[in-house]
Enzyme design. Structure first.
Site, PDB file in Angstrom:
ATOM      1  N   SER A 189       0.399  -1.265   0.082  1.00  0.00           N
ATOM      2  CA  SER A 189      -0.092   0.202  -0.543  1.00  0.00           C
ATOM      3  C   SER A 189       0.591   1.366   0.151  1.00  0.00           C
ATOM      4  CB  SER A 189      -0.982   0.188   1.331  1.00  0.00           C
ATOM      5  OG  SER A 189      -1.807   0.895   1.379  1.00  0.00           O
ATOM      6  N   ALA A 190       0.708   2.335   1.136  1.00  0.00           N
ATOM      7  CA  ALA A 190       1.929   3.046   0.808  1.00  0.00           C
ATOM      8  C   ALA A 190       3.217   2.966   1.183  1.00  0.00           C
ATOM      9  CB  ALA A 190       1.119   4.193   2.275  1.00  0.00           C
TER      10      ALA A 190
END
Ligand SMILES: *[C@@H]1O[C@H](CO)[C@@H](O)[C@H](O)[C@H]1NC(C)=O
Ligand SMILES: *[C@@H]1O[C@H](CO)[C@@H](O)[C@H](O)[C@H]1NC(C)=O
Length: 399
Positions: A189-190
């Site tokens: 994700s991030a």
């Protein structure tokens, strides 16, 4: 009807609203997902309430609830777990206990959480790193980094890069018994965004002689130029990561000023001067046919230059690795990308796969049908467990 009955009906309806989430029918163990969604909904609503009342930024509230899951560094029978800092950046290190005749592989992991929350100390990240270290007989470094809303871009990127660079020092590698020829970066994700960004940055850093052997990007966020991709449209309201939350994460990465989020939600935040960059995130040319179905490409409308002047990060390749040109991508190592069917970030991953392949980089793409964003984090679900297994097996064969 008595008052009690009415009250019961209201409580029942509210409860059902909280627990019930419409889900596609190819979801395994839907009750587990509904349970996760109920927790997330509750936390999100508490966050919004706190923000509305002016008590706190909702990201801080969500981050607080997530931090409840943090666990101390505890060694087990196979892996020694310890905490230290790499040039002032706190990291968690997982060292296999069994004796090794040769140098070990090294994996540098970056956790997710929308640049706003999460930690290497989180129970599920700890579990994943521990399992990776044990199964691969590898040294796993799981890095922390300072978070939004207190810190904005490029702090997150720089913390991760600082820690990675420290690790890649030949003397440090030697002290942990790591083979300099077998090092990978990985993140979800991030964290996948940060992993992709630091892998690119290494290519331009004359101080670092060591080359990565692989990068593995787990449902990464890779661009903030176009929030109207088919995956954003199709999954805008699905559980775990809605479009509105992802746009909030992106805007919060750069600033707490809400005007950026507003502009991003209407896809009007990129100035005309930067329109040449849209070709790097053009889903019409970069998505495989089957993911385009039913969608018509619209060139994003342009915004004023004000926002980009105030928050130049929105145009920075260090925030949006998809903005790198082909000549830069060409230098990247063997890549593994995981995408999920029900995920606003699906097309970021898909477009990066195409762009890397077009640049001659070898890419292995694992698309998880019936999976939601965050699958590998939810290690208590069958699909999460299976995906983590596939990811670790891939590393086993390729790192
Ligand atoms: C330690 O390794 C053994 C042998 O591979 C395995 O059976 C056991 O489950 C591992 N322990 C933990 C805590 O992972
Ligand atoms: C995007 O790609 C489509 C089809 O390949 C093309 O017609 C369009 O001009 C492109 N737009 C931009 C902004 O690159």
């Amino acid at each position: 009807m008595g008052r009690k009955t009415i009250l019961l009906l209201i409580v029942g309806a509210l409860g059902a609203y909280y627990v019930y989430t419409p889900l596609p029918d190819n979801i395994e163990e839907p009750w587990k997902l509904m349970w996760v969604t109920t927790c997330l909904k509750t936390i999100t609503h508490l966050g919004h309430l706190a923000e509305l009342l002016g008590i706190s930024n909702s990201m801080d509230i969500t981050g607080f609830f997530m931090s409840i899951q943090e666990v101390p560094p505890t060694s087990d029978e196979n892996v020694t777990v310890m905490e230290t800092t790499f040039n002032n950046v706190p990291v968690r290190i997982y060292l296999p206990k069994r004796k090794s005749e040769t140098l070990r592989r090294g994996l540098f992991y970056v956790h997710g959480g929308g640049w706003c929350m999460g930690s290497a100390d989180d129970y599920f990240y700890d579990l994943l790193s521990r399992r990776t270290a044990d199964r691969l007989d590898a040294v796993v470094i799981s890095t922390n980094y300072r978070l939004a809303p207190k810190y904005h871009f490029p702090v997150q990127f720089e913390d991760v890069y600082t820690a990675l660079k420290w690790f890649l020092d030949p003397q440090i590698l030697e002290s942990y018994g790591v083979d300099p020829g077998r090092i990978g970066v990985s993140g979800d994700s991030a964290g996948g965004n940060l992993a992709a960004a630091v892998a690119q940055q290494l290519l331009e850093d004359p101080d670092v002689k060591i080359k990565l052997k692989v990068q593995s990007l787990i449902y990464p966020a890779l661009q903030n130029f176009d929030f109207d991709l088919p995956s954003y449209q199709e999954n805008a309201h699905y559980p775990v990561l809605s479009k509105s939350l992802m746009v909030r994460f992106w805007s919060e990465y750069f600033t707490t000023d809400r005007s950026l989020k507003k502009a991003m939600l209407s896809n009007q935040h990129i100035p005309l001067e930067s329109s040449h960059l849209f070709k790097f995130v053009n889903w019409s040319s970069l998505l495989p046919e089957k993911f385009k179905k039913g969608h018509v490409y619209k060139t994003p409308t342009h915004g004023s230059s004000e926002l980009a002047k105030k928050y130049p990060g929105i145009l920075d390749v260090k925030a949006s690795p998809l903005l790198a040109d082909d000549s830069k991508l060409r230098g990247l190592p063997l890549t593994y990308v995981i995408t999920c069917q029900y995920d606003v970030l699906r097309d970021d991953g898909l477009m990066y796969v195409t762009r890397l392949q077009n640049s001659g980089v070898r890419v292995i793409h694992n698309h998880l049908e019936g999976a939601f964003h965050g699958t590998l984090y939810f290690l208590f679900t069958k699909v999460g467990y299976r995906a983590a297994d596939q990811y670790i097996n891939w590393l086993h064969e390729n790192l």
